[in-house]
Write a protein that holds these residues in place. Structure first.
Motif, PDB file in Angstrom:
ATOM      1  N   PHE A  63     -94.404  34.115-144.240  1.00  0.00           N
ATOM      2  CA  PHE A  63     -93.020  34.440-143.886  1.00  0.00           C
ATOM      3  C   PHE A  63     -92.635  33.802-142.549  1.00  0.00           C
ATOM      4  CE2 PHE A  63     -93.571  38.798-146.140  1.00  0.00           C
ATOM      5  CZ  PHE A  63     -93.377  38.207-147.370  1.00  0.00           C
ATOM      6  N   PRO A 135     -85.001  35.865-148.198  1.00  0.00           N
ATOM      7  CA  PRO A 135     -86.457  35.684-148.163  1.00  0.00           C
ATOM      8  C   PRO A 135     -86.906  34.237-148.338  1.00  0.00           C
ATOM      9  CG  PRO A 135     -85.893  37.608-149.463  1.00  0.00           C
ATOM     10  CD  PRO A 135     -84.595  36.904-149.158  1.00  0.00           C
ATOM     11  N   HIS A 139     -87.829  31.405-141.148  1.00  0.00           N
ATOM     12  CA  HIS A 139     -87.457  32.602-140.393  1.00  0.00           C
ATOM     13  C   HIS A 139     -87.545  32.473-138.881  1.00  0.00           C
ATOM     14  CE1 HIS A 139     -88.684  34.774-144.305  1.00  0.00           C
ATOM     15  NE2 HIS A 139     -87.420  34.413-144.324  1.00  0.00           N
ATOM     16  N   PHE A 224     -89.311  38.541-141.938  1.00  0.00           N
ATOM     17  CA  PHE A 224     -88.788  38.496-143.298  1.00  0.00           C
ATOM     18  C   PHE A 224     -87.325  38.093-143.194  1.00  0.00           C
ATOM     19  CE2 PHE A 224     -88.433  40.466-147.649  1.00  0.00           C
ATOM     20  CZ  PHE A 224     -89.529  39.819-148.188  1.00  0.00           C
TER      21      PHE A 224
END
Length: 261
Positions: A63, A135, A139, A224
């Motif tokens: 992530f 998602p 990130h 996330f």
């Protein structure tokens, strides 16, 4: 089918107990077996990643992945303000009197969002931009401007979904969710970079050191998908006229220009 399962996974994070369990799982070695299927389900561009898919020991590491150097060129315009994230711009508009922004037909108070009454007047009649990270997105958060950090603070305890349905139907998600605010002074004014947690993503990691930020440099990351809100001081920003929401944008791409009135 895989994507439906991962959507269920995301929905489960709305509960206190299930979110805690899933957060622990995402950081465990056992989660490694899901990295490949997650990448396939969300059609992630593996060619951009700094590491090979097999090099991520947990879902959490995946992530928070970094990208290869140069795959996100930063707009070099002297007065450009760039996107801090890979995201979809869900809304862009003016901060109304009474310190209100309207997102998906819902009013949010920047007084509540910032939590410091002495901060809000300078932003009334300025612009706001809402960047939503799904998602599938990268990130890491980068600085939209070159400037000096003049304040940074954290508010909120819980987080709820901040996707388009969460923004439309949720209860004050942008102004109540766990969030970290960084206020930066640049040559034409001030900007508040509001990093909003989503679901079990109360881990907003701030990684910049010192008070100086350079446009395009990494400053924080989410664990996330989540949301970044930019608030601009009145008269300090003019958005690109070509931005029509929803609008896909990547780190370093121009979102508008500094202005001085």
């Amino acid at each position: 089918m895989k994507q439906s399962l991962y959507r269920l996974f995301i929905e489960l994070t709305n509960g206190k107990i299930t979110s805690g369990l899933l957060k622990r799982f995402a950081r465990s070695r056992a989660s490694r077996m899901f990295v490949s299927s997650f990448s396939q389900a969300y059609k992630i561009n593996e060619d951009e990643m700094e590491k090979r898919l097999t090099d991520y020991p947990t879902l959490h590491d995946f992530f928070t992945r970094t990208l290869k150097h140069g795959v996100r060129p930063i707009d070099e315009g002297a007065d450009s303000i760039v996107s801090p994230v890979d995201a979809v711009i869900e809304n862009i508009g003016m901060i109304k009197p009474e310190h209100i922004i309207t997102v998906k037909g819902k009013d949010y108070s920047i007084k509540e969002m910032l939590g410091k009454e002495e901060k809000i007047e300078k932003y009334t009649d300025g612009y706001f931009i809402i960047f939503y990270l799904s998602p599938s997105h990268y990130h890491r958060i980068h600085s939209p401007v070159t400037g000096r950090v003049i304040d940074q603070w954290t508010l909120g305890k819980k987080s709820y979904p901040v996707n388009k349905y969460g923004l439309k139907y949720g209860k004050n998600t942008l102004s109540k969710n766990y969030r970290t605010i960084t206020e930066v002074e640049h040559k034409f004014g001030k900007i508040s970079i509001v990093k909003v947690g989503a679901m079990f993503v109360n881990s907003i990691e701030v990684i910049h050191e010192g008070d100086e930020l350079v446009k395009g440099d990494e400053m924080a990351y989410f664990s996330f998908g989540s949301t970044v809100v930019l608030l601009f001081e009145k008269g300090s920003f003019t958005p690109l006229s070509s931005i029509k929401t929803p609008y896909d944008i990547k780190v370093g791409e121009c979102a508008g220009y500094m202005s001085h009135q």
